[in-house]
Design a protein around this motif. Structure first.
Motif, mmCIF file in Angstrom:
data_model
loop_
_atom_site.group_PDB
_atom_site.id
_atom_site.type_symbol
_atom_site.label_atom_id
_atom_site.label_comp_id
_atom_site.label_asym_id
_atom_site.label_seq_id
_atom_site.Cartn_x
_atom_site.Cartn_y
_atom_site.Cartn_z
ATOM 1 N N LYS A 3 13.455 6.814 11.698
ATOM 2 C CA LYS A 3 13.359 6.950 10.249
ATOM 3 C C LYS A 3 11.989 7.497 9.872
ATOM 4 C CE LYS A 3 17.426 5.321 9.309
ATOM 5 N NZ LYS A 3 18.451 6.151 8.662
ATOM 6 N N ARG A 4 11.999 8.331 8.836
ATOM 7 C CA ARG A 4 10.772 9.013 8.418
ATOM 8 C C ARG A 4 10.142 8.331 7.210
ATOM 9 N NH1 ARG A 4 12.210 13.291 6.321
ATOM 10 N NH2 ARG A 4 10.513 14.704 6.769
ATOM 11 N N VAL A 5 8.852 8.054 7.334
ATOM 12 C CA VAL A 5 8.151 7.278 6.311
ATOM 13 C C VAL A 5 7.030 8.100 5.670
ATOM 14 C CG1 VAL A 5 6.869 5.142 5.859
ATOM 15 C CG2 VAL A 5 8.602 5.185 7.678
ATOM 16 N N LEU A 6 6.929 8.017 4.362
ATOM 17 C CA LEU A 6 5.796 8.595 3.634
ATOM 18 C C LEU A 6 4.830 7.452 3.313
ATOM 19 C CD1 LEU A 6 4.291 10.783 1.965
ATOM 20 C CD2 LEU A 6 5.860 10.261 0.071
ATOM 21 N N ILE A 7 3.604 7.573 3.808
ATOM 22 C CA ILE A 7 2.587 6.541 3.595
ATOM 23 C C ILE A 7 1.701 6.941 2.418
ATOM 24 C CG2 ILE A 7 0.546 5.420 4.564
ATOM 25 C CD1 ILE A 7 1.729 5.831 7.354
#
Ligand SMILES: [Mg+2]
Length: 120
Positions: A3-7
């Protein structure tokens, strides 16, 4: 597929810490932003599965950015990162549609538990 996360956080060391936790636990960091304006732009650009959103940031805070992101995608999964003494903003974030909260300072187990639960 991971899963791709934007921090999103204005503090570089917080972003580094979160990135380290995420990458060691099977998540991919899709992007980083250091204020609410950047967060909204990056959200549109990278279309992450999850956003981790700091609450207090310059220019545009986390609650405002959350509100704009939910207007773009009402199903967006946004986990707010809050510290002690931010109860009022936490309530605002709940009303604005925050999925869950991660309490600072970041603890690996709690962070991963919150993310796993949010995308289930
Ligand atoms: Mg901050």
């Amino acid at each position: 597929m991971s899963k791709r996360v934007l921090i999103v956080d204005d503090a570089a060391f917080m972003r580094i810490k979160l990135k380290d936790i995420l990458e060691k636990n099977g998540y991919e960091v899709a992007g980083e932003a250091q204020n609410g304006n950047e967060a909204v732009e990056k959200f549109k650009e990278v279309k992450p599965d999850i956003v981790t959103m700091d609450i207090t940031m310059p220019e545009k805070d986390g609650v405002e950015a959350l509100t704009e992101i939910k207007a773009i995608d009402k199903d967006a999964i946004v986990l707010m990162c809050s510290a002690m003494g931010q109860q009022t903003m936490v309530m605002d974030a709940i009303r604005a549609g925050a999925t869950d909260f991660i309490v600072k300072p970041f603890d690996t187990e709690r962070v991963i538990k919150a993310l796993d639960k949010a995308i289930r």
